[in-house]
Design a protein around this motif. Sequence first.
Motif, PDB file in Angstrom:
ATOM      1  N   ILE A 335      14.902-113.126  62.174  1.00  0.00           N
ATOM      2  CA  ILE A 335      14.229-113.882  61.110  1.00  0.00           C
ATOM      3  C   ILE A 335      13.301-112.964  60.318  1.00  0.00           C
ATOM      4  N   MET A 336      12.544-112.109  61.011  1.00  0.00           N
ATOM      5  CA  MET A 336      11.634-111.189  60.337  1.00  0.00           C
ATOM      6  C   MET A 336      12.411-110.168  59.509  1.00  0.00           C
ATOM      7  N   THR A 337      13.523-109.682  60.044  1.00  0.00           N
ATOM      8  CA  THR A 337      14.359-108.729  59.306  1.00  0.00           C
ATOM      9  C   THR A 337      14.912-109.358  58.044  1.00  0.00           C
ATOM     10  N   GLU A 338      15.370-110.581  58.148  1.00  0.00           N
ATOM     11  CA  GLU A 338      15.914-111.280  56.977  1.00  0.00           C
ATOM     12  C   GLU A 338      14.834-111.485  55.910  1.00  0.00           C
ATOM     13  N   SER A 339      13.635-111.857  56.355  1.00  0.00           N
ATOM     14  CA  SER A 339      12.527-112.065  55.410  1.00  0.00           C
ATOM     15  C   SER A 339      12.137-110.764  54.720  1.00  0.00           C
ATOM     16  N   LEU A 340      12.089-109.672  55.488  1.00  0.00           N
ATOM     17  CA  LEU A 340      11.762-108.372  54.886  1.00  0.00           C
ATOM     18  C   LEU A 340      12.860-107.902  53.943  1.00  0.00           C
ATOM     19  N   ALA A 341      14.106-108.231  54.256  1.00  0.00           N
ATOM     20  CA  ALA A 341      15.207-107.882  53.359  1.00  0.00           C
ATOM     21  C   ALA A 341      15.073-108.626  52.035  1.00  0.00           C
ATOM     22  N   LEU A 342      14.719-109.918  52.116  1.00  0.00           N
ATOM     23  CA  LEU A 342      14.495-110.693  50.889  1.00  0.00           C
ATOM     24  C   LEU A 342      13.320-110.127  50.103  1.00  0.00           C
ATOM     25  N   PHE A 343      12.246-109.781  50.825  1.00  0.00           N
ATOM     26  CA  PHE A 343      11.078-109.190  50.160  1.00  0.00           C
ATOM     27  C   PHE A 343      11.440-107.874  49.479  1.00  0.00           C
ATOM     28  N   SER A 344      12.195-107.017  50.167  1.00  0.00           N
ATOM     29  CA  SER A 344      12.575-105.716  49.608  1.00  0.00           C
ATOM     30  C   SER A 344      13.422-105.879  48.366  1.00  0.00           C
ATOM     31  N   ALA A 345      14.364-106.828  48.413  1.00  0.00           N
ATOM     32  CA  ALA A 345      15.232-107.054  47.255  1.00  0.00           C
ATOM     33  C   ALA A 345      14.433-107.548  46.059  1.00  0.00           C
ATOM     34  N   ALA A 346      13.411-108.386  46.306  1.00  0.00           N
ATOM     35  CA  ALA A 346      12.607-108.928  45.208  1.00  0.00           C
ATOM     36  C   ALA A 346      11.555-107.935  44.726  1.00  0.00           C
ATOM     37  N   PHE A 347      11.067-107.074  45.650  1.00  0.00           N
ATOM     38  CA  PHE A 347       9.993-106.158  45.268  1.00  0.00           C
ATOM     39  C   PHE A 347      10.502-105.009  44.397  1.00  0.00           C
ATOM     40  N   LEU A 348      11.780-104.695  44.497  1.00  0.00           N
ATOM     41  CA  LEU A 348      12.331-103.604  43.691  1.00  0.00           C
ATOM     42  C   LEU A 348      12.193-103.872  42.193  1.00  0.00           C
ATOM     43  N   PRO A 349      12.648-105.034  41.672  1.00  0.00           N
ATOM     44  CA  PRO A 349      12.416-105.288  40.246  1.00  0.00           C
ATOM     45  C   PRO A 349      10.930-105.401  39.908  1.00  0.00           C
ATOM     46  N   ALA A 350      10.130-105.920  40.845  1.00  0.00           N
ATOM     47  CA  ALA A 350       8.685-105.979  40.599  1.00  0.00           C
ATOM     48  C   ALA A 350       8.110-104.569  40.464  1.00  0.00           C
ATOM     49  N   LEU A 351       8.599-103.653  41.292  1.00  0.00           N
ATOM     50  CA  LEU A 351       8.158-102.259  41.211  1.00  0.00           C
ATOM     51  C   LEU A 351       8.504-101.655  39.856  1.00  0.00           C
ATOM     52  N   ILE A 352       9.695-101.936  39.356  1.00  0.00           N
ATOM     53  CA  ILE A 352      10.116-101.422  38.049  1.00  0.00           C
ATOM     54  C   ILE A 352       9.231-101.993  36.941  1.00  0.00           C
ATOM     55  N   ILE A 353       8.927-103.289  37.026  1.00  0.00           N
ATOM     56  CA  ILE A 353       8.065-103.924  36.018  1.00  0.00           C
ATOM     57  C   ILE A 353       6.667-103.310  36.051  1.00  0.00           C
ATOM     58  N   CYS A 354       6.106-103.157  37.239  1.00  0.00           N
ATOM     59  CA  CYS A 354       4.757-102.582  37.368  1.00  0.00           C
ATOM     60  C   CYS A 354       4.721-101.133  36.879  1.00  0.00           C
ATOM     61  N   ALA A 355       5.754-100.368  37.207  1.00  0.00           N
ATOM     62  CA  ALA A 355       5.812 -98.974  36.755  1.00  0.00           C
ATOM     63  C   ALA A 355       5.885 -98.902  35.237  1.00  0.00           C
ATOM     64  N   SER A 356       6.614 -99.826  34.628  1.00  0.00           N
ATOM     65  CA  SER A 356       6.704 -99.861  33.162  1.00  0.00           C
ATOM     66  C   SER A 356       5.352-100.211  32.551  1.00  0.00           C
ATOM     67  N   LEU A 357       4.654-101.185  33.139  1.00  0.00           N
ATOM     68  CA  LEU A 357       3.326-101.546  32.644  1.00  0.00           C
ATOM     69  C   LEU A 357       2.355-100.380  32.795  1.00  0.00           C
ATOM     70  N   ALA A 358       2.462 -99.657  33.922  1.00  0.00           N
ATOM     71  CA  ALA A 358       1.587 -98.501  34.134  1.00  0.00           C
ATOM     72  C   ALA A 358       1.906 -97.388  33.136  1.00  0.00           C
ATOM     73  N   TYR A 359       3.190 -97.169  32.876  1.00  0.00           N
ATOM     74  CA  TYR A 359       3.600 -96.110  31.948  1.00  0.00           C
ATOM     75  C   TYR A 359       3.048 -96.367  30.552  1.00  0.00           C
ATOM     76  N   TRP A 360       3.101 -97.634  30.129  1.00  0.00           N
ATOM     77  CA  TRP A 360       2.584 -97.992  28.802  1.00  0.00           C
ATOM     78  C   TRP A 360       1.103 -98.339  28.838  1.00  0.00           C
ATOM     79  N   ASP A 361       0.464 -98.092  30.001  1.00  0.00           N
ATOM     80  CA  ASP A 361      -0.979 -98.298  30.174  1.00  0.00           C
ATOM     81  C   ASP A 361      -1.394 -99.725  29.853  1.00  0.00           C
ATOM     82  N   VAL A 362      -0.553-100.682  30.239  1.00  0.00           N
ATOM     83  CA  VAL A 362      -0.882-102.096  30.038  1.00  0.00           C
ATOM     84  C   VAL A 362      -1.631-102.567  31.287  1.00  0.00           C
ATOM     85  N   THR A 363      -2.804-101.986  31.492  1.00  0.00           N
ATOM     86  CA  THR A 363      -3.637-102.327  32.641  1.00  0.00           C
ATOM     87  C   THR A 363      -5.050-102.573  32.144  1.00  0.00           C
TER      88      THR A 363
END
Length: 415
Positions: A335-363
């Motif tokens: 159950i924990m592995t499945e939850s972490l897999a779901l988290f990892s799959a969702a966090f990847l696009p979030a990481l890309i969005i955050c990196a883009s905001l950081a690159y354009w200094d939208v902070t």
Amino acid sequence: MWKSAIKQLWKNRKSNRWIFIEIVTVAVLLWYCVDFLYVVVRKNTEPLGINLEHVYRLKLGVDPTQTIDRSNPDSIEALWINPIWQIVQLVNGYPGVETTAYYYASEPYDDNLMFQGYTADEENAYGANIRYVSENYDKVFKVKMKEGGFTDWGIQTSPQGAVVSPELADSLFHTQSATGKTFRDYYEPSLKFRVAGVSQPTKYNIYERYGLFIYTPFNMLRLAYTIPVIGFRISPEADIPGFEQRFTEEMKSKLNIGPFYLFSLSSYDYKAEVYETATGINKYVNIITWMILFFLFIIFLGMLGTFWFQMESRQGEIGLRMALGSSRKGVLNYIMTESLALFSAAFLPALIICASLAYWDVTYTYNNAMDYTWGRFWITIIATAIILAGTILVGVLIPARRAAKLHPVEALREE
């Protein structure tokens, strides 16, 4: 186990779609919050470059009825400079006082900053905030040094010794190791300096940025037209409530020398409180910080509730897995592995969005107090991932453990 968990997530992709979107959205918002808190913590832990603990600030007033012939050097020395030195000696002799100095301009917790230009190559000038200081200033404020120290500090010395910040040293000489190098005042070519030392980075208040800064001695011309502030450090044993009142009562008449008299006395701790109250810095930061902490609590409850509800609805599945021979520990790990897999799959696009905001200094950084760097990004994004993953695991683990304790038959019956 990971392969099996990923296959299971893919099969249930439609039911997990909204959880996926929720994790992405929460991750981006959480990163913003963590970034702000990181700046607040970082700025509060950054040293000022000086130590203000047990340091007092004495301001002198001037009697306007006493006239001084400013065109006569002897008159200036007898009626202005010598009284200042006498006052400094009297203050230094007061019980509990360890050392005393006088200084002017660009004080800590003060917006009265003085700016001057300096050059080392006669072509490029660099502006720096300046503080004119006497001997023993470094002992009063325990100035932290990278190299060298406060030497050649006599007001008649030429070239005068100067202590520069590493940022100014780097600008003038393209190196932070600059002791012994010479430069001059850009606007007064005859005023030459020799680097006596390079201090640690210096700032004026908690949320200020480190910048170009210089300590130079009072020269005779500057001191003749300046009312310096007298600072003194007292021993921790003497720094007790009522010190200011006692000092003022005992020294007020004694410090009435020449045109000068004791105008006010306060600790730098008090000056910092007054400055922060007047500017509203702490109030603003505290309000935003508490709002963010409350928002983080809401995020925690939201994610906890989402995964808690999901686990409660899967009690039958947990009972079936145990009925088929899986151990409680094996079910929990899956159950924990499945939850972490779901988290990892969702966090990847979030990481890309955050990196883009950081690159354009939208902070957002209060008062532009800190540059945005990729080091800052990775620290805050990793902290965000840890917080979010921890929240998800708590939301999964508690109800899953409760379900795993049920007898498989009871779990299936509830299903």
